[in-house]
Scaffold this motif. Sequence first.
Motif, short mmCIF file in Angstrom:
data_model
loop_
_atom_site.label_atom_id
_atom_site.label_comp_id
_atom_site.label_asym_id
_atom_site.label_seq_id
_atom_site.Cartn_x
_atom_site.Cartn_y
_atom_site.Cartn_z
N ASP A 197 2.60 -1.32 2.89
CA ASP A 197 2.47 -2.52 2.06
C ASP A 197 2.39 -2.12 0.59
N PRO A 198 3.50 -2.31 -0.17
CA PRO A 198 3.47 -1.89 -1.58
C PRO A 198 2.38 -2.57 -2.39
N GLU A 199 2.17 -3.85 -2.16
CA GLU A 199 1.17 -4.57 -2.94
C GLU A 199 -0.23 -4.03 -2.69
N LEU A 200 -0.55 -3.70 -1.44
CA LEU A 200 -1.86 -3.15 -1.12
C LEU A 200 -2.05 -1.79 -1.76
N TRP A 201 -1.01 -0.95 -1.69
CA TRP A 201 -1.13 0.38 -2.31
C TRP A 201 -1.18 0.28 -3.84
N ARG A 202 -0.53 -0.74 -4.40
CA ARG A 202 -0.61 -0.94 -5.85
C ARG A 202 -2.05 -1.31 -6.22
N GLN A 203 -2.69 -2.13 -5.41
CA GLN A 203 -4.10 -2.49 -5.66
C GLN A 203 -5.01 -1.25 -5.59
N VAL A 204 -4.71 -0.37 -4.62
CA VAL A 204 -5.51 0.85 -4.50
C VAL A 204 -5.35 1.70 -5.76
N ALA A 205 -4.11 1.87 -6.21
CA ALA A 205 -3.86 2.68 -7.41
C ALA A 205 -4.56 2.10 -8.62
#
Length: 917
Positions: free
Chosen positions: A777-785
């Motif tokens: 999930d790109p959006e979830l990993w973007r939130q993590v970053a």
Amino acid sequence: MNGSLAGRASLVGRAAELARLVRVLEAAASGTAGVALVGGDAGIGKTRLAAELVAEARERGFRVLAGQCAELGDALPYLPLADALRGAEPAVATAAAAHPLLGQLLPGTETAPQASLTQQRLFGSLLGLLNEVQPVLFVIEDLHWADRSTRDLLVFLSRMVQTERVCVLGTYRTDDLHRRHPLRSVLAELRRLPTVTDVELGPLDTCEMSDYVSTFGTVNVRDLGLIVTRAEGNPFYAEELFAALTEGEDLPDGLASLLMSRVEVLSPAGQQVLRAAAVAGRKVEDDLLCEVSGLPLAEFEEAVREIVSRGLLRVHGRGYAFRHALLQEAVYNDLLPGERTRLHAAFARLLTSPAELAHHHLAGHDLAGALAASAEAGRQAERLGAPAEAHSHYDRALGLWARVDNAAELAGESREALAFRSAVATADSGDNHRAITALRAQPQTSEVSERLAYYLVEIDDLDAAVAAAEHAVRTATDQVPLARALATLARALLWTPRHAEVEELAHRALDTARAAGAKDAATNAQLILAGYTEIHHGMAKAHDMVRLATAERSGDLAMDLRARFHHARIHYDQGLMAEAAEVADAGIRLAYETGLKWSIYGTELRFLRFLIHYVSGDWDQAEAVAAGFGARVGTIPEAILSSFALFMEVGRGRPAVESRLEWLRPFWHDQLTAYMSRGMAAEQALWQGDPSTALDHVRAALDALLPGDAGAIRIAAIGLWALSDLGTTEGSDELLAAARHAAESGIVGERVQLGPEGLAWALRAEAEWHRVHGRLDPELWRQVAEAFSFFPYEEARARWRLTEALLASGDRDAAAAAWSRADEIATRLRAEPLQRALTELARRARFTSGASENLLTAREQEVLALVANGLTNKEIAARLFIAQKTVSVHVSNILAKLEVSTRTQAAAAARRAGLIP
């Protein structure tokens, strides 16, 4: 025979041993501190070898501090340090004068009442002195007689001197170390350290002994053979045999008889003086010996001249010392019982040191005097920061109590007060269990119950601690003890099902302490209240409370350092790294200024400062700090310290990781050591492509934590990474549940307020769980970053996963941008395992970073590939059929475009960016 043979004899048969000691000295001179321990039987030559090293050290420009332990048990704390300072050269004495705590060890100095943590401050003061006068050799002789505090000091120096130009030499008798001797465990602990060199002196062989005896003077073959045979390789025995033969004496059996045969040739006055000196110990001042001997001055001086001329005593400072401890022991053991008692009584009448008075009173059967002196010696030991010796003195006084009239008057306080002091001293010396037993045997006043509760919390017996603290509150008759009892009760309840009562109790403790003017109790209550508030009401409110606790000094240094640690920690937990660094640095300065660098919170502040460097991305500084965290650990505190170094060693892929983990393995029963070291061991295994081993470490680390501990969030996320690499979903739900429980309920079962790092790891756990199940999930990993924006390394690792997710979604441009940012951070940090993972990802994705794509011309690409293969400009010119000057221009352009300064850096950057295979 005039003088001492040992002073004239050459060093024979000890070249190898001396060479080993000199190597330790040389290492110290070059900035690698070391400790050498020289053991051997009495008379085997330890002091002679130490003297050789001292001479060598002085030739190399070292300053020398030398002290000797005495056969007084734990009566005189830090005796060899005091001895060394008393005889220090002027430059060292001047430097020592700037450290008041060291000055209190010297005779004639009043020991002023001290704040808490006196021992740590004293150790810190000595470390500071050694730093100021380096290079320095510190010699401690006769460690088999060392008091507990001196043994603690030796362990401290062995573990803490690292890059200082300091060499510590200790000598001890192996034949005195019975199975339960307290030095045995110390030696076993020290021998595990890489900085410690252990030298064992054995007997000289026949040839060496013959050469040694020949250095004394002319000796015929028959007498030489007799001495060599009888001495059995012992140099001191050989000297005494030679002296007896030279003086025409018969040779009795046994060393003691031989030594006494030399004493018996003295005049009656000489024997009388020597017997008095033996009762004093190894050393004695001239005026004291004259007084005790009972001889007129002229007769005394003549007797001393005779003794010195025969080599039985030697001049030492303002008095005399036996040439060897064996001689003092032989003379003392030869005394008649009444003679021994009278001489001890005579010394007791003249001495002023409470510890020495206690020793002589007891040996002289003056029980009343022994009790009074022991009680005062205990109080003095407390002021000097020697809790083990304080307990020993108090225990002796308590043992005499029933045998002496008017004991309370003699001791200066009641039996209960003295027993309370003894129990607290026991705890201060590290034995909480024994202190608890002692306190339980006493009448349960509020003060006794409060300390009992405090120590019970320390050993995690919370039910008993709560009961004791509640009794302390009920029985308090004054506001100050009430404030302390309320604070301790609140502390005991903090992690129990009754935690809801903590807030009210802590407020009561704070109000009571303020009304009574007890600043230490008020600070303690504020810190407990802040801890509760942090869990239940969030860090912002807790931060305000801790800030108030640090606004002014409490009068208790331990409390002040604790407050500054928590102030810095809350900044850290909020992700405010600059503010955390500022507060931590102020706390560290306070620790250094007060000599408490190595106290619990002095150490904790430096640990926290390391983590601030690590999280902020200042990895070079973090690695420099971690270099001081020794790998060869022997205690739990050392194991915890060592575990911190794994953050840097794993992050940068250092080869020392496996060795450090092997040393840490025996300490995995400790919760904090297991959490940190096994968590990092899991990451190491993942970088090495071994997710099964990583998962084993994750499960063990989680087992070490209490359910709901916030640390479980990070460990669970690492475990989910391992499951994804294994290609299995089995166990993923349990790991995510553990992370969610810690994030939502915490240890006490109520919703907790996580800081930025905790929230970021909670997001990472969610993203890893989806990854395990094949959902990138790109959006979830973007939130993590973005959540890890304050933590560059973890941001880069999140962007690594974000790149994978974007590639899977088909967004190559965004993936390249995410990869470029991750690569930039990994390169700056020199995080090699992550760099390798990013390089492999770039290779598989067949894309370059946004910063490098289409950056180089086709010809520059060709030149770069040849540069990476190690070709020179001349070789490249020949290969491409162009001028060497043209190659030089291409190389300069490549370096500028890739923003590097060397050809090697260019090749590495190009490989990471996928510009070359």
